[in-house]
Design an enzyme around this catalytic site. Structure first.
Site, short mmCIF file in Angstrom:
data_model
loop_
_atom_site.label_atom_id
_atom_site.label_comp_id
_atom_site.label_asym_id
_atom_site.label_seq_id
_atom_site.Cartn_x
_atom_site.Cartn_y
_atom_site.Cartn_z
N VAL A 107 -29.41 4.84 16.14
CA VAL A 107 -30.12 3.75 15.47
C VAL A 107 -30.10 2.49 16.32
O VAL A 107 -31.11 1.79 16.47
CB VAL A 107 -29.52 3.48 14.07
CG1 VAL A 107 -30.23 2.31 13.40
CG2 VAL A 107 -29.61 4.72 13.19
N CYS A 108 -28.94 2.19 16.91
CA CYS A 108 -28.81 0.99 17.76
C CYS A 108 -29.74 1.04 18.95
O CYS A 108 -30.30 0.02 19.37
CB CYS A 108 -27.38 0.85 18.26
SG CYS A 108 -26.15 0.74 16.96
N THR A 109 -29.92 2.23 19.51
CA THR A 109 -30.81 2.38 20.66
C THR A 109 -32.23 1.98 20.28
O THR A 109 -32.91 1.27 21.03
CB THR A 109 -30.77 3.83 21.18
OG1 THR A 109 -29.43 4.14 21.60
CG2 THR A 109 -31.71 4.03 22.35
N LEU B 59 -32.23 -2.11 19.60
CA LEU B 59 -32.21 -2.96 20.79
C LEU B 59 -33.52 -2.85 21.57
O LEU B 59 -34.01 -3.84 22.12
CB LEU B 59 -31.03 -2.58 21.68
CG LEU B 59 -29.68 -3.15 21.21
CD1 LEU B 59 -28.53 -2.48 21.93
CD2 LEU B 59 -29.62 -4.66 21.41
N THR C 162 -25.44 4.97 20.44
CA THR C 162 -25.68 5.43 19.07
C THR C 162 -27.18 5.40 18.80
O THR C 162 -27.89 4.52 19.31
CB THR C 162 -24.93 4.55 18.05
OG1 THR C 162 -25.20 3.17 18.33
CG2 THR C 162 -23.43 4.78 18.14
#
Length: 247
Positions: free
Chosen positions: A77-79, A82, A75
Site C-alpha cells: 500500500v505504501c508503495t 508514495l 510494503t
C-alpha cells in the site's frame, strides 16, 4: 541523528530542534508525549532522510507541509501511496506545499525502496525526502503508532500507522488524518483540504460539505448581513445562519 526529545527532559520547547543521543536508553512514556491539537505548533526535530539531514521546521520554511508516515519499507500500500504523492508533487508545488514522508527503516533501505516506487509508478524521479526513523523518536513525537505499537515502543519492531499532518507556514497543525495500516490514503482529499484551508485563510470564509475549488463558500455567522454585503457583495441566504457567496 535526532535532536533532544521529551524522553530525556520534561523542560523542552517544540520550537527548538529536539535531539537525542543513540547512547541514551529511550523510554517512551505517554506523559512525555506532546499533544498535537489543531493550531498547536508541531514538534521540531532533526533527522536523516533520503535527501540528507534536515531540520524539520527549517526545511518547511515559509511553505505549507504535508507530513505522512508509512508502516515500513517495501510494503504494497505504501508503495502505491508514495508513488501517487510523487506524481502529484507539481500540484502541491502550485499550492506552496512541501511533502515529507517517514518510515521506520534506514536511509539505505528507503533509497532501495524508492527504486521500486519509481518502477511501479513509472516515475522518472522521486523528489521529496523520506525520513529514516529507526529509533521511532519521530513516530513517538507525532503519535504515529496504534495502541499495540505504542506498548511495544522501545521493546521490538513497530509499524507506524498511516498518519497525515497538514502544517501551515507558521508551523501550526491545521488538519490531521489517521488511517490503520490496512487502508490507503486519498491524495485528492489531501489536496482538497489544502485548497479549503488556503481559501478560508485568505478570504475569511468557511467551506461546505464536499467543497471543491470554484464552488460557493459560506459566510461565517459572525458577520452581519450588512458586513457580509460590504465584504462580499452579493450573497444567497438559505437560513439566517447559512449564506452562500462566491469566493
Amino acid at each position: 541523528m535526532f535532536a533532544r526529545t521529551a524522553l530525556q527532559t520534561q523542560k523542552y520547547s517544540f520550537s527548538q530542534p529536539l535531539k537525542t543521543s543513540v547512547r541514551y536508553i529511550r523510554t517512551f512514556k505517554q506523559e512525555d508525549q506532546p499533544r498535537l491539537r489543531i493550531n498547536s505548533v508541531v514538534p521540531n526535530f532533526e533527522a536523516d532522510t533520503t535527501l540528507g539531514k534536515i531540520n524539520f521546521h527549517d526545511y518547511l520554511g515559509d511553505s505549507w507541509g504535508v507530513f505522512f508516515s508509512h508502516p515500513a519499507d517495501f510494503t504494497p500500500v505504501c508503495t502505491t501511496e508514495l508513488g501517487a504523492f510523487s506524481k502529484l508533487k507539481p500540484e502541491f508545488d502550485k499550492r506552496n506545499v512541501k511533502l515529507v514522508g517517514l518510515s521506520v527503516e534506514g536511509v539505505e533501505s528507503h533509497k532501495k525502496w524508492i527504486k521500486d516506487i519509481e518502477e511501479v509508478s513509472k516515475l522518472k524521479n522521486f523528489s521529496f525526502p523520506v525520513i529514516a526513523d529507526e529509533s521511532k523518536e519521530v513516530a513517538f513525537l507525532y503519535d504515529m503508532v496504534d495502541e499495540e505499537g505504542f506498548k511495544n515502543l522501545g521493546k521490538g519492531p513497530v509499524a507506524t500507522i498511516r498518519s497525515v499532518f497538514v502544517i501551515d507556514p507558521s508551523k501550526k497543525l491545521r488538519i490531521s488524518f489517521t488511517y490503520p495500516p490496512s487502508v490507503g490514503r486519498n491524495t485528492s482529499e489531501v489536496l482538497r483540504v489544502i485548497d479549503a484551508l488556503q481559501k478560508t485563510d485568505s478570504k475569511g470564509v468557511v467551506t461546505p460539505i464536499d467543497w471543491q475549488e470554484g464552488q460557493d463558500v459560506i459566510i461565517p455567522p459572525s458577520l452581519s448581513d450588512a458586513e457580509a454585503k460590504k465584504k462580499f457583495g452579493k450573497f444567497k441566504t438559505v437560513k439566517p445562519y447559512l449564506r452562500y457567496t462566491k469566493a
